[in-house]
Design a protein around this motif. Sequence first.
Motif, PDB file in Angstrom:
ATOM      1  N   ALA A 182       0.828  -1.205   0.000  1.00  0.00           N
ATOM      2  CA  ALA A 182       0.000   0.000   0.000  1.00  0.00           C
ATOM      3  C   ALA A 182       0.862   1.256   0.000  1.00  0.00           C
ATOM      4  CB  ALA A 182      -0.926  -0.001   1.213  1.00  0.00           C
ATOM      5  N   ALA A 183       1.937   1.249   0.788  1.00  0.00           N
ATOM      6  CA  ALA A 183       2.821   2.422   0.876  1.00  0.00           C
ATOM      7  C   ALA A 183       3.502   2.696  -0.457  1.00  0.00           C
ATOM      8  CB  ALA A 183       3.850   2.202   1.980  1.00  0.00           C
ATOM      9  N   VAL A 225       1.129  10.216  -4.218  1.00  0.00           N
ATOM     10  CA  VAL A 225       0.639  10.735  -2.932  1.00  0.00           C
ATOM     11  C   VAL A 225       1.768  11.532  -2.271  1.00  0.00           C
ATOM     12  CG1 VAL A 225      -0.094  10.077  -0.603  1.00  0.00           C
ATOM     13  CG2 VAL A 225      -1.034   8.886  -2.588  1.00  0.00           C
ATOM     14  N   ARG A 226       1.465  12.753  -1.811  1.00  0.00           N
ATOM     15  CA  ARG A 226       2.520  13.637  -1.295  1.00  0.00           C
ATOM     16  C   ARG A 226       2.836  13.393   0.181  1.00  0.00           C
ATOM     17  NH1 ARG A 226       5.284  15.389  -5.323  1.00  0.00           N
ATOM     18  NH2 ARG A 226       6.256  16.810  -3.814  1.00  0.00           N
ATOM     19  N   VAL A 274      10.291   3.549   2.235  1.00  0.00           N
ATOM     20  CA  VAL A 274       9.462   4.328   1.308  1.00  0.00           C
ATOM     21  C   VAL A 274      10.156   5.639   0.954  1.00  0.00           C
ATOM     22  CG1 VAL A 274       7.247   5.516   1.017  1.00  0.00           C
ATOM     23  CG2 VAL A 274       7.316   3.290   2.151  1.00  0.00           C
ATOM     24  N   LYS A 275      10.753   6.259   1.950  1.00  0.00           N
ATOM     25  CA  LYS A 275      11.447   7.537   1.731  1.00  0.00           C
ATOM     26  C   LYS A 275      12.616   7.372   0.768  1.00  0.00           C
ATOM     27  CE  LYS A 275      11.963  11.936   2.726  1.00  0.00           C
ATOM     28  NZ  LYS A 275      10.941  12.929   2.356  1.00  0.00           N
ATOM     29  N   LYS A 276      13.329   6.250   0.865  1.00  0.00           N
ATOM     30  CA  LYS A 276      14.440   5.993  -0.059  1.00  0.00           C
ATOM     31  C   LYS A 276      13.941   5.863  -1.496  1.00  0.00           C
ATOM     32  CE  LYS A 276      17.443   3.607   3.263  1.00  0.00           C
ATOM     33  NZ  LYS A 276      18.007   2.287   3.663  1.00  0.00           N
ATOM     34  N   ALA A 277      12.790   5.205  -1.653  1.00  0.00           N
ATOM     35  CA  ALA A 277      12.237   4.987  -2.996  1.00  0.00           C
ATOM     36  C   ALA A 277      11.601   6.249  -3.573  1.00  0.00           C
ATOM     37  CB  ALA A 277      11.215   3.857  -2.954  1.00  0.00           C
ATOM     38  N   PHE A 278      11.051   7.089  -2.677  1.00  0.00           N
ATOM     39  CA  PHE A 278      10.359   8.313  -3.109  1.00  0.00           C
ATOM     40  C   PHE A 278      10.853   9.488  -2.269  1.00  0.00           C
ATOM     41  CE2 PHE A 278       7.537   4.597  -3.470  1.00  0.00           C
ATOM     42  CZ  PHE A 278       7.322   4.567  -4.847  1.00  0.00           C
TER      43      PHE A 278
END
Length: 358
Positions: free
Chosen positions: A36-37, A45-46, A65-69
């Motif tokens: 989902a993340a 999604v911001r 998630v932060k590493k990917a986005f």
Amino acid sequence: MNTDYIGLKRALEVQGVNIPSYNAVIIGAGGAARAAAFMCGTCGVRGLVILNRTVQKAVDLAGDVKKAFPWMNVSAMPLSDAGKVPFENFLAIQCTKVGLAPDNAACPVEDAAFYQKLAVAFDCIYNPEKTAFLQRAANTGKKAIGGIDMLTYQAIASFEAWTGKEISNEMADGIRTELSAFIREQNRPKNVVLIGFMGSGKTTVGAKLSKKLGMKQIDLDAMIVEDARMPVTEIFRKEGENGFRRRETKILQKLIEDGTRDCVISTGGGIVVQEENQPLLKALGTVVLLEVSPDTVVRRLGKDSTRPLLQGPDRVRKVRTLLVRRQNAYARSADFTVDTNAKTADEVADEIIRRTIG
């Protein structure tokens, strides 16, 4: 291929949810939450908050998630702080097993502030179709989407990947309908057995349930009267309470021996007093205790003179004494309890349906 990701994305889109227009809150930090993340990140999604009982797991997932986005605003919070999420009108995605059948009444978030803030609630759980989480969201007027669509599109994604054949929207709708019907049928209890003190509404609620579920209604007292060929008051006068309880046991045993199915069974208020009746009730099906207060009992029964155990003055005291005496036996016999004091018979019946079938 991650079918969680595909199924969730398509399920939200089919329900008209414009994913990138929302900030998102994910409940859980396991495999479904990870899918989902990353779906949220891929869709643009911001802002994302990950809630979990074990905060470190949420922190770890947020870091991935932060590493990917890198552009995404991602944070982790303890689930107990759900009401404090920094967003308004957000998309909430519930990814834990809390509320999964048969534990239908369980809910991952209790804080009312959480439900006031969200705009759309999605639950990955598909059994029951409407979880306690979704029910709370719907009760605040918010859009609530169950996991049956996600399950449908996960299956379709796998089929399309393996066969190279495309499933049309019309076929997808048919698959969803079949899945929903199958799950509801699997959840359908063998019988629904209503127990509770006199005046709790067992006969009235039983009639409502019978109609709503398309199940036959059986009134145990009526069966006893027919078998004895005399009214309950006469049985008590001639055989005493012990004699009546023995008749209850005999009827329960007969229903089990006959393989009784697809029935709503309303019982007498004191059926749990005979200890041997308690396992017999459970053997018949899902046992629901209709809870009622002494004042409500007296108000509902009025001047009813057909209740042998309530004859004479000070009825409230008698009701309170009997309720206390039977309390533990009721608790041991029931699969779950529904408070009937401030509810109509329809409301009680609907709650029973939600907590058994979903």
